[in-house]
Design a protein around this motif. Structure first.
Motif, PDB file in Angstrom:
ATOM      1  N   PHE A   9      34.450  50.687  46.047  1.00 42.82           N
ATOM      2  CA  PHE A   9      35.057  50.341  44.757  1.00 42.82           C
ATOM      3  C   PHE A   9      35.885  49.077  44.926  1.00 42.82           C
ATOM      4  CE2 PHE A   9      34.319  54.861  44.408  1.00 42.82           C
ATOM      5  CZ  PHE A   9      33.879  55.025  43.101  1.00 42.82           C
ATOM      6  N   ASP A  10      35.619  48.088  44.077  1.00 44.52           N
ATOM      7  CA  ASP A  10      36.505  46.938  43.968  1.00 44.52           C
ATOM      8  C   ASP A  10      37.804  47.435  43.308  1.00 44.52           C
ATOM      9  OD1 ASP A  10      37.295  44.155  43.686  1.00 44.52           O
ATOM     10  OD2 ASP A  10      36.752  44.335  41.568  1.00 44.52           O
ATOM     11  N   MET A  11      38.915  46.740  43.541  1.00 47.77           N
ATOM     12  CA  MET A  11      40.190  47.182  42.973  1.00 47.77           C
ATOM     13  C   MET A  11      40.427  46.630  41.554  1.00 47.77           C
ATOM     14  SD  MET A  11      41.811  49.286  44.980  1.00 47.77           S
ATOM     15  CE  MET A  11      43.368  49.261  44.085  1.00 47.77           C
ATOM     16  N   ASP A  12      40.567  45.287  41.461  1.00 49.87           N
ATOM     17  CA  ASP A  12      41.029  44.702  40.203  1.00 49.87           C
ATOM     18  C   ASP A  12      39.911  44.598  39.178  1.00 49.87           C
ATOM     19  OD1 ASP A  12      43.815  44.196  40.906  1.00 49.87           O
ATOM     20  OD2 ASP A  12      42.915  42.947  42.477  1.00 49.87           O
ATOM     21  N   GLY A  13      40.184  45.113  38.002  1.00 51.46           N
ATOM     22  CA  GLY A  13      39.171  45.132  36.951  1.00 51.46           C
ATOM     23  C   GLY A  13      38.293  46.366  37.030  1.00 51.46           C
ATOM     24  N   VAL A  14      38.455  47.160  38.105  1.00 55.49           N
ATOM     25  CA  VAL A  14      37.696  48.411  38.234  1.00 55.49           C
ATOM     26  C   VAL A  14      38.659  49.598  38.163  1.00 55.49           C
ATOM     27  CG1 VAL A  14      36.180  49.802  39.706  1.00 55.49           C
ATOM     28  CG2 VAL A  14      35.813  47.336  39.505  1.00 55.49           C
ATOM     29  N   GLY A  39      41.482  35.093  35.240  1.00 59.54           N
ATOM     30  CA  GLY A  39      40.647  34.861  36.410  1.00 59.54           C
ATOM     31  C   GLY A  39      40.565  36.129  37.221  1.00 59.54           C
ATOM     32  N   ASP A  40      40.230  35.978  38.444  1.00 52.64           N
ATOM     33  CA  ASP A  40      39.971  37.120  39.289  1.00 52.64           C
ATOM     34  C   ASP A  40      40.706  36.871  40.592  1.00 52.64           C
ATOM     35  OD1 ASP A  40      38.837  39.107  40.832  1.00 52.64           O
ATOM     36  OD2 ASP A  40      36.895  38.900  39.826  1.00 52.64           O
ATOM     37  N   PRO A  41      41.534  37.831  41.023  1.00 54.43           N
ATOM     38  CA  PRO A  41      42.212  37.601  42.299  1.00 54.43           C
ATOM     39  C   PRO A  41      41.200  37.374  43.413  1.00 54.43           C
ATOM     40  CG  PRO A  41      42.540  39.864  41.548  1.00 54.43           C
ATOM     41  CD  PRO A  41      41.812  39.137  40.462  1.00 54.43           C
ATOM     42  N   GLU A  42      39.982  37.837  43.156  1.00 51.10           N
ATOM     43  CA  GLU A  42      38.907  37.601  44.115  1.00 51.10           C
ATOM     44  C   GLU A  42      38.595  36.113  44.225  1.00 51.10           C
ATOM     45  OE1 GLU A  42      37.846  41.465  42.944  1.00 51.10           O
ATOM     46  OE2 GLU A  42      39.404  40.884  44.315  1.00 51.10           O
ATOM     47  N   ASN A  43      38.696  35.416  43.090  1.00 49.20           N
ATOM     48  CA  ASN A  43      38.259  34.022  43.071  1.00 49.20           C
ATOM     49  C   ASN A  43      39.338  33.112  42.504  1.00 49.20           C
ATOM     50  OD1 ASN A  43      35.549  34.705  43.888  1.00 49.20           O
ATOM     51  ND2 ASN A  43      35.356  35.607  41.877  1.00 49.20           N
ATOM     52  N   VAL A 148      30.890  49.553  43.131  1.00 46.59           N
ATOM     53  CA  VAL A 148      31.306  49.317  41.748  1.00 46.59           C
ATOM     54  C   VAL A 148      32.226  48.100  41.720  1.00 46.59           C
ATOM     55  CG1 VAL A 148      32.345  50.343  39.683  1.00 46.59           C
ATOM     56  CG2 VAL A 148      31.241  51.824  41.397  1.00 46.59           C
ATOM     57  N   ASP A 149      31.906  47.108  40.868  1.00 46.69           N
ATOM     58  CA  ASP A 149      32.655  45.849  40.863  1.00 46.69           C
ATOM     59  C   ASP A 149      32.596  45.236  39.466  1.00 46.69           C
ATOM     60  OD1 ASP A 149      33.594  43.150  41.635  1.00 46.69           O
ATOM     61  OD2 ASP A 149      33.127  43.814  43.677  1.00 46.69           O
ATOM     62  N   ASP A 150      33.654  44.508  39.081  1.00 47.98           N
ATOM     63  CA  ASP A 150      33.627  43.844  37.773  1.00 47.98           C
ATOM     64  C   ASP A 150      33.241  42.374  37.898  1.00 47.98           C
ATOM     65  OD1 ASP A 150      36.086  43.200  39.060  1.00 47.98           O
ATOM     66  OD2 ASP A 150      36.859  42.492  37.129  1.00 47.98           O
ATOM     67  N   SER A 151      32.911  41.914  39.096  1.00 48.13           N
ATOM     68  CA  SER A 151      32.534  40.511  39.275  1.00 48.13           C
ATOM     69  C   SER A 151      31.014  40.394  39.422  1.00 48.13           C
ATOM     70  CB  SER A 151      33.233  39.955  40.524  1.00 48.13           C
ATOM     71  OG  SER A 151      32.465  38.901  41.081  1.00 48.13           O
TER      72      SER A 151
HETATM   73 MG    MG Z   1      37.554  42.674  40.542  1.00 44.43          MG
END
Ligand code: MG
Length: 222
Positions: A9-14, A39-43, A148-151
């Protein structure tokens, strides 16, 4: 006893509502009104936005990095989301991994902040992996079955670099995003709950190849 399924599981947005926390910091700094994209802390940071928006986004990120244990202050995307993952992990004997690329902030390490947050949300003993770089390489190294990811970028990465089946969380059920994900063999869900329902079906069908194929076709994995 079958081999446990491994679910990422991705954290942010999930599970964590990063966008809301970002807007809160932005409102505190600039007053309520027009938002920049969180934006996305991922990117991080925002890329092609106009200059004033980039400066504003940079200021918000600066404030985030200076907030002690910022990652422990987030709200969940769904009130019982983490608790439900925990319940399903026990019931289905999943091996669960929370994977993130959050940047460091003042206070504890990202890993410990994220672990404390997950425990507070109802998941004891969480495995948190703070992994810079390719989400696909991480999914491959962890031998994930599902992620599971929102990106969309992360999902494409997972799909191409690992055997895991990605589920993209598409906010507001954006039909264009759902369609393009499906073309790439990526499943999608509008919410974490919906993603968990898909995982539940797939888990229950794991020893029934024909049923699993039907689910895969419905979800968009092929
Ligand atoms: Mg995310």
């Amino acid at each position: 006893m079958s081999v446990p399924l491994r679910v990422g599981f991705d954290m942010d947005g999930v599970v964590a509502d990063f966008a809301r926390a970002f807007y809160d910091v932005e409102a505190r700094l600039f007053g309520p009104g027009a938002h920049t994209r969180p934006g996305d802390p991922e990117n991080e940071p925002a890329d092609s936005a106009p200059e004033p928006e980039v400066r504003r986004s940079d200021a918000v990120w600066q404030a985030i990095r200076e907030t002690p244990d910022f990652w422990m202050t987030l709200q969940p995307t769904e009130p019982d989301g983490v608790r439900r993952i925990h319940e399903m992990m026990l019931r289905h004997s999943w091996e669960v991994f929370f994977i993130t690329q959050r940047p460091a902030t003042a206070g504890q390490t990202v890993q410990r902040q994220t672990q404390h947050w997950l425990v507070a949300q109802g998941f004891d003993l969480p495995s948190v992996l703070v992994v810079p770089g390719s989400r696909g390489a991480a999914a491959g190294a962890l031998s994930l079955d599902y992620h599971v990811d929102d990106s969309p970028t992360n999902c494409v990465d997972v799909r191409s670099e690992s055997k895991a089946r990605p589920i993209l969380i598409v906010a507001d059920g954006d039909q264009r995003a759902v369609t393009s994900a499906r073309k790439l063999g990526i499943g999608s869900a509008r919410t974490l709950s919906e993603g968990l329902a898909i995982l539940e079906q797939a888990t229950n069908a794991r020893n029934q190849p024909k049923l699993l194929d039907r689910i895969a076709a419905l979800v968009g994995w092929r």
